[in-house]
Design an enzyme around this catalytic site. Structure first.
Site, PDB file in Angstrom:
ATOM      1  N   GLY A 254      -4.618 -14.705  -3.271  1.00 25.99           N
ATOM      2  CA  GLY A 254      -4.535 -13.853  -4.454  1.00 25.99           C
ATOM      3  C   GLY A 254      -5.773 -13.062  -4.794  1.00 25.99           C
ATOM      4  O   GLY A 254      -5.742 -12.240  -5.714  1.00 25.99           O
ATOM      5  N   ARG A 327       4.698  -0.129  -1.687  1.00 29.32           N
ATOM      6  CA  ARG A 327       3.935  -0.575  -2.844  1.00 29.32           C
ATOM      7  C   ARG A 327       3.936   0.429  -4.013  1.00 29.32           C
ATOM      8  O   ARG A 327       4.115   0.012  -5.165  1.00 29.32           O
ATOM      9  CB  ARG A 327       2.490  -0.914  -2.462  1.00 29.32           C
ATOM     10  CG  ARG A 327       2.368  -2.117  -1.520  1.00 29.32           C
ATOM     11  CD  ARG A 327       0.938  -2.587  -1.364  1.00 29.32           C
ATOM     12  NE  ARG A 327       0.472  -3.234  -2.569  1.00 29.32           N
ATOM     13  CZ  ARG A 327      -0.382  -2.696  -3.426  1.00 29.32           C
ATOM     14  NH1 ARG A 327      -0.878  -1.483  -3.202  1.00 29.32           N
ATOM     15  NH2 ARG A 327      -0.749  -3.346  -4.501  1.00 29.32           N
ATOM     16  N   CYS A 357      15.681  10.217   0.395  1.00 27.56           N
ATOM     17  CA  CYS A 357      16.544  10.769  -0.654  1.00 27.56           C
ATOM     18  C   CYS A 357      16.573   9.856  -1.882  1.00 27.56           C
ATOM     19  O   CYS A 357      17.621   9.298  -2.258  1.00 27.56           O
ATOM     20  CB  CYS A 357      17.953  10.989  -0.101  1.00 27.56           C
ATOM     21  SG  CYS A 357      18.028  12.290   1.132  1.00 27.56           S
ATOM     22  N   TYR A 386       0.629  -5.782   2.945  1.00 21.61           N
ATOM     23  CA  TYR A 386       1.909  -5.419   2.316  1.00 21.61           C
ATOM     24  C   TYR A 386       2.243  -3.947   2.556  1.00 21.61           C
ATOM     25  O   TYR A 386       2.759  -3.265   1.682  1.00 21.61           O
ATOM     26  CB  TYR A 386       1.890  -5.778   0.820  1.00 21.61           C
ATOM     27  CG  TYR A 386       1.531  -7.216   0.618  1.00 21.61           C
ATOM     28  CD1 TYR A 386       2.439  -8.221   0.945  1.00 21.61           C
ATOM     29  CD2 TYR A 386       0.262  -7.596   0.179  1.00 21.61           C
ATOM     30  CE1 TYR A 386       2.095  -9.557   0.811  1.00 21.61           C
ATOM     31  CE2 TYR A 386      -0.083  -8.923   0.044  1.00 21.61           C
ATOM     32  CZ  TYR A 386       0.830  -9.905   0.368  1.00 21.61           C
ATOM     33  OH  TYR A 386       0.488 -11.227   0.249  1.00 21.61           O
TER      34      TYR A 386
END
Length: 405
Positions: A254, A327, A357, A386
């Site tokens: 984290g 993200r 789209c 990520y």
């Protein structure tokens, strides 16, 4: 006075370190010319730096004076060459699926280097982990513990466990990546302990070896970590007094990085505080960093396909988008975007968007950038974590390439 970020001629932020900087008119990434890489490999393409990852690994090792077991969180980046490099630096691996177990083994990790986390482990995945003899299961619920016990009995194998605790700490991060608060699906509070202990008594092949927590992602303040450790210590001591081995205390991952000049956690201070708090327990400290190790070790190169000016907005339409980097759309997150060729053109305010789209298909909103031309290449920064792992083929666009330098 804090050091001010360097700027180029157009006032754009450029990292004042060795990661990204203009050398002459060319943007370099850890010393590599990005224009040359784009010309050789095409776009869109993820580019990763082994050197940068090594620097971050050494930063943690040195801060803890090698008194820590580091298990890279594969969910942040599963590129095989990156995993092999991380293994070569002496790290273990943290996985959250059977697929990640298999990828870890394929990349040379030994079973006793694998920690299996994740809130929804299937029977097949647990079977795989038990059969391979992995290091630790981070247990998320009594039903999961029961399932592991049944499978361990059928295979007649000892299984080492850690209870994932939910310490009810608000990590003050994006709500989608907060994982240690009482309203989150992850981990267990102390009310689960009586049932967990009853299950342990029924399954002699199960060995409780420690506690772990993971309170969230992209944390930029040390206090939530300190609070989580302090809240977990009494339970660790209590379980040890009941006769359980309690060899490991896992502080999870984290630790955040700077996407937009955010203040970040000082790793030396983090190590000092964690070791100070846990020293009385006489246990082995484990951690599971992901983003911290690989986040700023990746850039995504994309080509400008079109420029579109409306009465209300300027759009830079690129050949990558939310299907390659989710993200921004998912977390409203910021990634700095730089032209790979320094420009003295007029600076405009524009949105950088992709070909998908969906109106959610954007990579940056209202950023200042030199007016690009069709065919110019842009570098999207800090995508090593990520990024590609969440890429998909929505609208049947192919996934981007990846290269490791």
């Amino acid at each position: 006075m804090p050091k001010q970020p360097a700027t180029d001629l157009c006032g754009l932020f450029v990292r004042p370190n060795e990661v990204l900087k203009y050398q002459g008119s060319n943007l370099s990434f850890m010393g590599q010319n990005l224009a040359s890489l784009a010309k050789t490999h095409g776009t869109p393409i993820y580019v990763y730096s082994k050197k940068r990852i090594s620097q971050k690994i050494e930063k943690i090792k040195n801060a803890f004076q090698n008194n820590i077991g580091i298990h890279f969180a594969m969910k942040s980046n599963h590129n095989p060459k990156i995993l092999q490099h991380i293994r070569s630096r002496g790290l273990g691996i943290d996985v959250v699926s059977g697929g990640e177990i298999n990828r870890a083994l394929e990349c040379g990790f030994k079973p006793d280097q694998i920690i299996f986390s994740g809130v929804g482990k299937s029977q097949d995945e647990i079977n795989l982990g038990v059969r391979k003899g992995i290091f630790l299961f981070n247990v998320e619920s009594p039903q999961e513990l029961e399932r592991i016990g049944q499978i361990a009995g059928r295979q007649n194998k000892n299984v080492s466990l850690s209870f994932r605790i939910n310490p009810d700490v608000n990590a003050q991060t994006h709500p989608y990546v907060t994982t240690g608060f009482r309203e989150n699906k992850f981990g267990m509070d102390k009310s689960f302990i009586p049932e967990l202990l009853r299950i342990l008594k029924r399954y002699r092949k199960l060995k409780l070896m420690g506690l772990d927590f993971h309170i969230g992602s992209q944390l930029t303040d040390l206090k939530p970590f300190e609070d989580a450790v302090k809240k977990s210590i009494p339970l660790f001591t209590s379980l040890k007094n009941l006769g359980h081995a309690m060899t490991y205390f896992n502080t999870g991952g984290g630790i955040g990085i700077s996407y937009k000049n955010e203040k970040t956690i000082d790793i030396d201070r983090y190590a000092t505080q964690i070791q100070k708090l846990l020293k009385p327990l006489n246990c082995k400290i484990l951690c599971e960093p992901g983003r911290f190790l690989v986040g700023d070790a990746g850039v995504l190169l994309t080509k400008v396909e079109y420029l579109k000016k409306t009465p209300h907005r300027n759009f830079i339409i690129a050949n990558t988008g939310m299907h390659h980097l989710l993200r921004p759309a998912l977390y409203d997150s910021y990634h700095h975007i730089l032209p790979i060729k320094k420009s003295t053109r007029t600076t405009i305010v524009a949105d950088v968007v992709g070909p998908i789209c969906e109106s959610s298909d954007w990579l940056a909103k209202k950023i200042k950038i030199p007016l690009p031309q069709m065919g110019d290449v842009l570098a999207i920064c800090d995508v090593g974590a990520y990024g590609f792992v969440m890429a998909n083929e929505y609208n049947l666009h192919p996934k981007p390439k990846e290269i490791v330098i």
